[in-house]
Structure formats: C-alpha cells, structure tokens
Design a protein around this motif. Structure first.
Motif, PDB file in Angstrom:
ATOM      1  N   PHE A  48      -1.228   8.063  -4.921  1.00  0.00           N
ATOM      2  CA  PHE A  48      -0.495   7.718  -3.707  1.00  0.00           C
ATOM      3  C   PHE A  48      -1.417   7.493  -2.518  1.00  0.00           C
ATOM      4  N   LEU A  49      -2.460   8.274  -2.399  1.00  0.00           N
ATOM      5  CA  LEU A  49      -3.422   8.009  -1.333  1.00  0.00           C
ATOM      6  C   LEU A  49      -4.057   6.634  -1.519  1.00  0.00           C
ATOM      7  N   CYS A  50      -4.436   6.335  -2.751  1.00  0.00           N
ATOM      8  CA  CYS A  50      -5.067   5.055  -3.031  1.00  0.00           C
ATOM      9  C   CYS A  50      -4.103   3.900  -2.777  1.00  0.00           C
ATOM     10  N   SER A  51      -2.908   3.979  -3.354  1.00  0.00           N
ATOM     11  CA  SER A  51      -1.962   2.856  -3.261  1.00  0.00           C
ATOM     12  C   SER A  51      -1.453   2.648  -1.842  1.00  0.00           C
ATOM     13  N   ALA A  52      -1.092   3.733  -1.163  1.00  0.00           N
ATOM     14  CA  ALA A  52      -0.541   3.593   0.180  1.00  0.00           C
ATOM     15  C   ALA A  52      -1.563   2.989   1.135  1.00  0.00           C
ATOM     16  N   ILE A  53      -2.802   3.463   1.064  1.00  0.00           N
ATOM     17  CA  ILE A  53      -3.829   2.990   1.990  1.00  0.00           C
ATOM     18  C   ILE A  53      -4.336   1.606   1.593  1.00  0.00           C
ATOM     19  N   ALA A  54      -4.637   1.410   0.305  1.00  0.00           N
ATOM     20  CA  ALA A  54      -5.208   0.133  -0.132  1.00  0.00           C
ATOM     21  C   ALA A  54      -4.208  -1.008   0.014  1.00  0.00           C
ATOM     22  N   ASN A  55      -2.949  -0.785  -0.358  1.00  0.00           N
ATOM     23  CA  ASN A  55      -1.961  -1.862  -0.237  1.00  0.00           C
ATOM     24  C   ASN A  55      -1.656  -2.181   1.216  1.00  0.00           C
ATOM     25  N   ALA A  56      -1.696  -1.170   2.084  1.00  0.00           N
ATOM     26  CA  ALA A  56      -1.515  -1.427   3.516  1.00  0.00           C
ATOM     27  C   ALA A  56      -2.688  -2.233   4.061  1.00  0.00           C
ATOM     28  N   GLU A  57      -3.907  -1.843   3.701  1.00  0.00           N
ATOM     29  CA  GLU A  57      -5.088  -2.567   4.181  1.00  0.00           C
ATOM     30  C   GLU A  57      -5.068  -4.026   3.726  1.00  0.00           C
ATOM     31  N   ALA A  58      -4.571  -4.273   2.521  1.00  0.00           N
ATOM     32  CA  ALA A  58      -4.485  -5.650   2.031  1.00  0.00           C
ATOM     33  C   ALA A  58      -3.522  -6.474   2.876  1.00  0.00           C
ATOM     34  N   ASN A  59      -2.591  -5.805   3.559  1.00  0.00           N
ATOM     35  CA  ASN A  59      -1.644  -6.481   4.447  1.00  0.00           C
ATOM     36  C   ASN A  59      -2.074  -6.437   5.899  1.00  0.00           C
TER      37      ASN A  59
ATOM     38  N   VAL B  71      -2.668  -3.658   7.649  1.00  0.00           N
ATOM     39  CA  VAL B  71      -1.992  -2.537   8.298  1.00  0.00           C
ATOM     40  C   VAL B  71      -2.759  -1.248   8.021  1.00  0.00           C
ATOM     41  N   THR B  72      -2.772  -0.345   8.979  1.00  0.00           N
ATOM     42  CA  THR B  72      -3.435   0.937   8.815  1.00  0.00           C
ATOM     43  C   THR B  72      -2.458   2.004   8.333  1.00  0.00           C
ATOM     44  N   ARG B  73      -2.784   2.676   7.236  1.00  0.00           N
ATOM     45  CA  ARG B  73      -2.108   3.904   6.849  1.00  0.00           C
ATOM     46  C   ARG B  73      -3.174   4.996   6.812  1.00  0.00           C
ATOM     47  N   THR B  74      -2.995   6.037   7.585  1.00  0.00           N
ATOM     48  CA  THR B  74      -3.964   7.126   7.599  1.00  0.00           C
ATOM     49  C   THR B  74      -3.670   8.107   6.475  1.00  0.00           C
ATOM     50  N   GLU B  75      -4.679   8.886   6.141  1.00  0.00           N
ATOM     51  CA  GLU B  75      -4.489   9.930   5.132  1.00  0.00           C
ATOM     52  C   GLU B  75      -3.436  10.933   5.588  1.00  0.00           C
ATOM     53  N   GLU B  76      -3.410  11.221   6.882  1.00  0.00           N
ATOM     54  CA  GLU B  76      -2.420  12.162   7.424  1.00  0.00           C
ATOM     55  C   GLU B  76      -1.005  11.611   7.260  1.00  0.00           C
ATOM     56  N   SER B  77      -0.837  10.303   7.467  1.00  0.00           N
ATOM     57  CA  SER B  77       0.474   9.693   7.312  1.00  0.00           C
ATOM     58  C   SER B  77       0.960   9.776   5.875  1.00  0.00           C
ATOM     59  N   VAL B  78       0.088   9.536   4.918  1.00  0.00           N
ATOM     60  CA  VAL B  78       0.470   9.612   3.511  1.00  0.00           C
ATOM     61  C   VAL B  78       0.862  11.040   3.144  1.00  0.00           C
ATOM     62  N   HIS B  79       0.124  12.023   3.656  1.00  0.00           N
ATOM     63  CA  HIS B  79       0.496  13.418   3.412  1.00  0.00           C
ATOM     64  C   HIS B  79       1.867  13.735   3.993  1.00  0.00           C
ATOM     65  N   GLU B  80       2.145  13.200   5.173  1.00  0.00           N
ATOM     66  CA  GLU B  80       3.407  13.493   5.850  1.00  0.00           C
ATOM     67  C   GLU B  80       4.594  12.830   5.164  1.00  0.00           C
ATOM     68  N   TRP B  81       4.410  11.621   4.666  1.00  0.00           N
ATOM     69  CA  TRP B  81       5.537  10.861   4.127  1.00  0.00           C
ATOM     70  C   TRP B  81       5.568  10.892   2.603  1.00  0.00           C
ATOM     71  N   GLU B  82       4.617  10.255   1.939  1.00  0.00           N
ATOM     72  CA  GLU B  82       4.672  10.146   0.476  1.00  0.00           C
ATOM     73  C   GLU B  82       4.414  11.456  -0.248  1.00  0.00           C
ATOM     74  N   LEU B  83       3.640  12.358   0.341  1.00  0.00           N
ATOM     75  CA  LEU B  83       3.244  13.580  -0.362  1.00  0.00           C
ATOM     76  C   LEU B  83       3.995  14.816   0.116  1.00  0.00           C
ATOM     77  N   THR B  84       5.102  14.631   0.778  1.00  0.00           N
ATOM     78  CA  THR B  84       5.942  15.744   1.221  1.00  0.00           C
ATOM     79  C   THR B  84       7.318  15.636   0.580  1.00  0.00           C
ATOM     80  N   GLY B  85       7.813  16.765   0.082  1.00  0.00           N
ATOM     81  CA  GLY B  85       9.135  16.783  -0.526  1.00  0.00           C
ATOM     82  C   GLY B  85       9.185  16.082  -1.863  1.00  0.00           C
ATOM     83  N   VAL B  86       8.126  16.246  -2.682  1.00  0.00           N
ATOM     84  CA  VAL B  86       8.077  15.603  -3.990  1.00  0.00           C
ATOM     85  C   VAL B  86       8.605  16.572  -5.049  1.00  0.00           C
ATOM     86  N   TYR B  87       8.335  16.298  -6.327  1.00  0.00           N
ATOM     87  CA  TYR B  87       8.865  17.120  -7.406  1.00  0.00           C
ATOM     88  C   TYR B  87       8.557  18.594  -7.181  1.00  0.00           C
ATOM     89  N   PHE B  88       9.531  19.447  -7.505  1.00  0.00           N
ATOM     90  CA  PHE B  88       9.412  20.876  -7.220  1.00  0.00           C
ATOM     91  C   PHE B  88       8.153  21.492  -7.828  1.00  0.00           C
TER      92      PHE B  88
END
Length: 474
Positions: free
Chosen positions: A42-53, A55-72
């Motif tokens: 998720f860190l790789c995909s969120a940041i790399a795919n954003a950069e290809a567009n 757009v900036t996605r920070t590591e902190e943003s990925v932790h806050e959104w994609e890496l929060t509230g995942v599988y128990f």
C-alpha cells in the motif's frame, strides 16, 4: 485406575494446550508477514501511482487513510512496523520494504512507472541495493483543501435544468456524503454526472476530502471485478472468447470443472469451493503468492451454474481464461481508449493481473467507466468497444442469486433492483472500504463514491443514490 485416567486426561489437556500455543505462535508470525506485505504494497502503490499522476501522497497520509481500520488480525500491528521507502535516480518511488522478523528478509514491493506495484513473495530478498537514494525533486500537484474546490458552480451544472432548488438539494446530499449522513464511513471523493437526452453532460459534480483530488488514485478493491467483467466484454467483442465456452483452463479437462464457463465465473457460480466467504485470498493480496497457485485448483462441490458464492478466485479465473490464451491482451489499452488515464491494473510477481481487487483509479476515471455503460459500450468518438447489449448481459440476474440481501448479482456487477426509490435498471460496482460506481441507465446518471471506510463501518450507497436521484428531480 481413576488416577491413571486423571493422569491421561491431564496429559491430553497439556498436549492440546501445547498444540494450541504452537498454532497461536504460527498464526502470530503469519499475521506479521501479512501485515508487512500489506504495508509494503500500500505504501508503494499509493505513493507511486499518485506520483505517476503528478500528485503527492505522503507516507503519513497513507498511514492515516489506507493503513488505518484494516483487517482485525493486522490492524493493531501494521502501522508500527519499520519500513523504508527507496527512490530511484529519477526521484520516484521504486521500492518499499517492511521489516517483520529478525530471521527473515523484509517484505517488499517494487514499482514500475505507470504500472503500479507488485508484491514479492514472503522470503524473497529485495533486489534493489540499500544505497539507492533520491536524486532529485518531483514535480507534483499541490492538492488544495475543499474550501478551494467548490462542489457546484454554474460551470458544471445546467441551471436551466436543475434550478436553485435542485442545486441546493444536490449540494445537501453531497455534503451529507462527505460527512456522516450515510454512515460512519470516511468519504474521500464524490462524483455525480448526468446527461441530457441529446448526450450533453448537464451535471458534473466533484467533491474531495483534504489531501485528495481528481488525480489521486485509490485502490478499487472489488470494483475491479466490474472492470474485469468489462475487459472480458472487450475480448468477447474482439472475438477472442465466448462467455459460454467450456474448458476455461486446460488443466481442468480431466474432471468436472471442464463444464465451467466464463459466464459461470463472472456470475460467481462456478461451483468451486472457497475456504472463506469471498475467499479473502490473503496469501495473494498480502502474502505475495501468485494467482496461478492461489486461484486455479479449488475443487468442485456444486454443479456449475447452480450455486452462488462470492469468490475472488472466480473473477481471477475469468480473467485468466482470456489472458492465458491471448498474452498480448492489455488492460492499459482499454483504459487509454476509454480515457481512464489515471487507472492502473497491478499484477502479481509473475505478471498475472489481480483484477479481483488490485486496480488503482481516480473517481473521475471510474465515472468514465460508468459512462461507457450508459452508452452500451460505445466510446465518445462513436467506436464500439463492448458487444451490443453488454449492459443487458451484465445486469441480467440469470445466475443463482445471493441469499439474505437486497442486492442481486449479474455478471461482475451488483444489481440495485430491489431498493426503494432506486430504478430497477440500476447496476453497482462495489468494493471494500466503500468504493462504489452506480450506473442508472434510465436516468442517464453515474455516481461514484470513494472512501477509506474502516472495518466495522459502512457507507449506505443505496440511501445516497436514492437521495441524489430525488435531488436531481427537484
């Protein structure tokens, strides 16, 4: 004798406790491996795919959104695992690795420019030198907060059609979606479009959460299944496959699975066993296992076409039925033709597409997909890319249906044909964490909602659809 029986019982309990403890340790280690793989990807995909567009996605943003509230099983540990984001000489993300065990290599994912990321199998050594560093700055878009992005203006709404009352109602529904009016989800993007009878776009509304924009891709999760069904349609239109052809996999010729068709697979009616509802496919999604080894060999337990069971593996096999026979079939060509310029289908380590979940796309791109269905598979330039009647095909509940829920199932698309206030011809692409595309042909409407909903929360897409459609009538 009684003492002997008690002693034997004590030994049995002790052995069971030891075995349980061993299994718990094994499960704990496996969850660590999965959490590390999930984080690396998720860190790789969120940041790399954003950069290809751009757009900036920070590591902190990925932790806050994609890496929060995942599988128990992995949520308590995933954010605390040590990681490294490594960049190539061009300054873009090329490699992410995450530590998880002292006696094993880190889990890692590799990025390829405009092709997303792929996750390495557990135990594979990272191939990139640890000395790789950043060589230069990256030119990216400055994402503005919502206050700088008006939801509605007279530039993107036909005031003659909707008027002030319609404007207010649409704004109210959209504001509710960006808040908590439709559940406790975390909405990141809303797109609502409507066309006139002459094909003119009368409404084009977009709203974004802070840190997200029209060019910010997110993982589609199971919305990818509807994309997969569309890609199968492209192959059908080209004459590469027929959905009713049997023997979708050569290795199945020796048993009853040779009866399975692509149609069965698209309708979740292959009759194959899966170990969990939805067949969570953790080994594939987070373990770095391959589609070839995780999706292909499940045994048959029902006659094909007679039993519905939602399974990632059925979608994966429908795609393989095309790609195994036509290796040059490339989803990127389809995305380019439709104008989905910010969409990427990612693969496993061996190059098989994970089109049950692993697609990254923007909200406007998904709206473009919905528009394609409104036009029954005809592109804006008049070129037909899907078979005539493909919308009718994917929206037909001709297979066995899910039990205990109001949604029906077609071919890779859900059917909102029983929801009050929603037209019966409405189809829905739905994915984990609140990803939705709603297509309402009778109203010429497409609604997209993106989110990062945490486990245990949900967004009521049927209620939102009902309210939007009502607002468009005011």
């Amino acid at each position: 004798m009684k003492k002997l029986i008690l002693a034997a019982a004590a030994l049995t309990l002790s052995a069971a406790a030891t075995a349980q403890s061993a299994q718990e340790r094994l499960d704990e280690r496996y969850n660590l491996a999965l959490a590390a793989g999930y984080k690396a990807l998720f860190l790789c995909s969120a940041i790399a795919n954003a950069e290809a567009n751009g757009v900036t996605r920070t590591e902190e943003s990925v932790h806050e959104w994609e890496l929060t509230g995942v599988y128990f099983a992995i949520d308590p540990i995933v954010r605390d695992l040590d990681y490294r984001v490594l960049r190539g000489g061009d300054g873009y993300v090329a490699h992410v690795e995450v530590d998880w065990a002292d006696d094993m290599p880190p889990r890692f994912a590799e990025a390829e420019w405009k092709s997303g990321c792929r996750l390495a199998p557990i135990g594979l050594e990272p191939s990139m030198p640890e000395t790789m560093g950043v060589a230069g700055a990256i030119a990216t878009e400055e994402v503005q907060p919502p206050s700088a992005q008006p939801w509605l203006t007279e530039d993107n709404i036909n005031m003659d059609r909707y008027g002030a009352a319609g404007l207010e109602a649409i704004d109210r529904a959209t504001g509710g979606a960006m808040g908590n009016a439709y559940g406790e989800g975390r909405t990141t993007a809303i797109v609502i479009r409507q066309w006139s009878d002459t094909g003119e776009r009368d409404l084009d509304l977009e709203a974004y959460a802070p840190g997200f924009s029209a060019n910010t891709p997110q993982r589609t999760w199971s919305v990818a299944k509807s994309i997969a069904a569309t890609l199968v349609g492209v192959a059908v239109h080209k004459g590469l496959v027929d959905v009713n052809d049997r023997l979708v996999r050569d290795e199945w010729r020796w048993d009853a699975r040779r009866q399975i068709t692509i149609d069965h697979l698209l309708r979740m009616a292959s009759g194959r066993y899966s170990d969990t509802p939805g067949n969570r496919t953790d080994p594939l999604y987070a373990g770095g296992a391959l589609v070839e080894e995780t999706a292909t060999d499940w045994p048959l337990i029902y006659k094909p076409g007679t039993h519905y069971r939602y399974a990632n593996n059925d979608t994966l096999m429908a795609v393989k039925a095309v790609t195994d026979r036509h290796e040059d079939f490339d989803p990127a060509k389809f995305f380019e033709a439709v104008g989905m310029d910010h969409t990427v289908a990612e693969t496993d380590w061996a190059g098989d597409y994970i089109l049950s979940s692993q697609v990254w796309s923007t909200a406007p791109d998904l709206a473009d997909l919905g528009e394609l269905y409104l036009n029954d598979g005809v592109l804006r330039d008049g070129t037909r890319i899907l078979p005539e009647g493909w919308l009718d095909y994917v929206s037909a509940p001709s297979g066995p249906q899910p039990e205990g829920r109001s949604w029906g199932y077609g071919a890779g698309w859900w059917l909102l044909d029983k929801e009050e206030g929603v037209p019966e011809d409405t189809i829905l692409a739905a994915g984990n964490r609140g990803q939705y595309i709603v297509v309402v042909p009778s109203r010429d409407v497409v609604i997209v909602r993106r989110g990062e909903d945490m486990v245990g929360t949900r967004f009521d897409i049927a209620a939102f659809t009902r309210d939007v459609l009502a607002a468009l009538e005011e």
